[in-house]
Design a protein around this motif. Structure first.
Motif, PDB file in Angstrom:
ATOM      1  N   UNK A  60       0.856  -1.179   0.000  1.00  0.00           N
ATOM      2  CA  UNK A  60       0.000   0.000   0.000  1.00  0.00           C
ATOM      3  C   UNK A  60       0.900   1.239   0.000  1.00  0.00           C
ATOM      4  N   UNK A  61       0.391   2.368  -0.496  1.00  0.00           N
ATOM      5  CA  UNK A  61       1.202   3.581  -0.463  1.00  0.00           C
ATOM      6  C   UNK A  61       1.696   3.864   0.962  1.00  0.00           C
ATOM      7  N   UNK A  62       2.986   4.178   1.053  1.00  0.00           N
ATOM      8  CA  UNK A  62       3.603   4.433   2.352  1.00  0.00           C
ATOM      9  C   UNK A  62       4.332   3.237   2.930  1.00  0.00           C
ATOM     10  N   UNK A  63       4.057   2.040   2.398  1.00  0.00           N
ATOM     11  CA  UNK A  63       4.776   0.846   2.852  1.00  0.00           C
ATOM     12  C   UNK A  63       6.233   0.915   2.396  1.00  0.00           C
ATOM     13  N   UNK A  64       7.081   0.123   3.055  1.00  0.00           N
ATOM     14  CA  UNK A  64       8.469   0.006   2.620  1.00  0.00           C
ATOM     15  C   UNK A  64       8.744  -1.412   2.159  1.00  0.00           C
ATOM     16  N   UNK A  65       9.672  -1.516   1.222  1.00  0.00           N
ATOM     17  CA  UNK A  65      10.155  -2.812   0.761  1.00  0.00           C
ATOM     18  C   UNK A  65      11.648  -2.829   1.057  1.00  0.00           C
ATOM     19  N   UNK A  66      12.044  -3.804   1.868  1.00  0.00           N
ATOM     20  CA  UNK A  66      13.451  -3.951   2.253  1.00  0.00           C
ATOM     21  C   UNK A  66      14.058  -5.075   1.420  1.00  0.00           C
ATOM     22  N   UNK A  67      15.028  -4.733   0.574  1.00  0.00           N
ATOM     23  CA  UNK A  67      15.731  -5.709  -0.249  1.00  0.00           C
ATOM     24  C   UNK A  67      17.007  -6.108   0.486  1.00  0.00           C
ATOM     25  N   UNK A  68      17.104  -7.397   0.815  1.00  0.00           N
ATOM     26  CA  UNK A  68      18.204  -7.901   1.632  1.00  0.00           C
ATOM     27  C   UNK A  68      19.080  -8.838   0.799  1.00  0.00           C
ATOM     28  N   UNK A  69      20.369  -8.490   0.608  1.00  0.00           N
ATOM     29  CA  UNK A  69      21.269  -9.370  -0.147  1.00  0.00           C
ATOM     30  C   UNK A  69      21.755 -10.526   0.733  1.00  0.00           C
ATOM     31  N   UNK A  70      21.004 -11.608   0.723  1.00  0.00           N
ATOM     32  CA  UNK A  70      21.380 -12.773   1.525  1.00  0.00           C
ATOM     33  C   UNK A  70      22.672 -13.384   0.976  1.00  0.00           C
ATOM     34  N   UNK A  71      22.774 -13.419  -0.341  1.00  0.00           N
ATOM     35  CA  UNK A  71      23.976 -13.912  -1.013  1.00  0.00           C
ATOM     36  C   UNK A  71      24.672 -12.721  -1.685  1.00  0.00           C
ATOM     37  N   UNK A  72      25.988 -12.830  -1.959  1.00  0.00           N
ATOM     38  CA  UNK A  72      26.715 -11.691  -2.543  1.00  0.00           C
ATOM     39  C   UNK A  72      26.402 -11.471  -4.025  1.00  0.00           C
ATOM     40  N   UNK A  73      26.793 -10.297  -4.500  1.00  0.00           N
ATOM     41  CA  UNK A  73      26.725  -9.911  -5.917  1.00  0.00           C
ATOM     42  C   UNK A  73      25.321  -9.635  -6.416  1.00  0.00           C
ATOM     43  N   UNK A  74      24.471  -9.049  -5.558  1.00  0.00           N
ATOM     44  CA  UNK A  74      23.106  -8.683  -5.965  1.00  0.00           C
ATOM     45  C   UNK A  74      22.832  -7.222  -5.615  1.00  0.00           C
ATOM     46  N   UNK A  75      21.895  -6.654  -6.356  1.00  0.00           N
ATOM     47  CA  UNK A  75      21.369  -5.331  -6.041  1.00  0.00           C
ATOM     48  C   UNK A  75      19.903  -5.302  -6.461  1.00  0.00           C
ATOM     49  N   UNK A  76      19.219  -4.237  -6.129  1.00  0.00           N
ATOM     50  CA  UNK A  76      17.831  -4.043  -6.540  1.00  0.00           C
ATOM     51  C   UNK A  76      17.750  -2.683  -7.219  1.00  0.00           C
ATOM     52  N   UNK A  77      17.209  -2.668  -8.442  1.00  0.00           N
ATOM     53  CA  UNK A  77      17.118  -1.424  -9.204  1.00  0.00           C
ATOM     54  C   UNK A  77      15.826  -1.415 -10.019  1.00  0.00           C
ATOM     55  N   UNK A  78      15.326  -0.210 -10.264  1.00  0.00           N
ATOM     56  CA  UNK A  78      14.117  -0.044 -11.076  1.00  0.00           C
ATOM     57  C   UNK A  78      14.387  -0.466 -12.515  1.00  0.00           C
TER      58      UNK A  78
END
Length: 162
Positions: A60-78
């Protein structure tokens, strides 16, 4: 104060306290608490290799999404073309946890930059307004390698549960 006046005063005070309490409850019921959704970035997960889990987030608007790199060599991008018009771009750094607040309703496409062609993608649905769905699907149709098929599956899942 006479006995009758005291009773009236006490009733009035009790009514005022009761109304104040009721108003407080109504105000707290109207307060919306933002949720945090945790998405893990994994080399191997329940749905295969190089994945976001979960790959489909409903927020919902205002929520947060936490992207957690459990393993190496990852990112999150639009993903370009897969964001609501007024939405902030997401550009998480490599191996960095990133917290993204979704403010605009619509569909958000997310990818892991080094593993995009391998199908490491995610969708975030924010609210009920999916007015950018057609544009997001058109952008996903141009995705490289397995990302195109992964997005198609996520769009099917998104629309099957509406």
């Amino acid at each position: 104060m006479t006995g009758a006046n005291t009773k009236i005063f006490n009733r009035s005070r009790a009514m005022a306290v009761g109304l104040a309490a009721l108003a407080g409850l109504a105000a707290s019921a109207a307060t919306v608490v933002a949720e945090e959704h945790v998405v893990e970035m994994l080399n191997r997960g329940d749905s295969g290799i190089m994945v976001f889990e979960p790959a489909l987030v409903r927020a919902m608007p205002g929520d947060t999404v936490r992207f957690v790199p459990v393993d190496p060599s990852h990112n999150a991008a639009s993903v370009e073309g897969m964001m609501p018009p007024e939405a902030e771009t997401l550009a998480g750094g490599m191996n960095e946890e990133v917290v993204y607040t979704v403010e605009q309703q619509g569909v958000y496409g997310i990818h892991c930059t080094p593993h995009y062609a391998m199908g490491m993608v995610a969708l975030i649905q924010v609210g009920d307004d999916l007015s950018n769905l057609a544009e997001a699907k058109a952008a996903a149709a141009k995705a490289p390698g397995r990302a195109k098929k992964a997005f198609a599956g996520l769009f099917d899942e998104l629309q099957a549960t509406e």
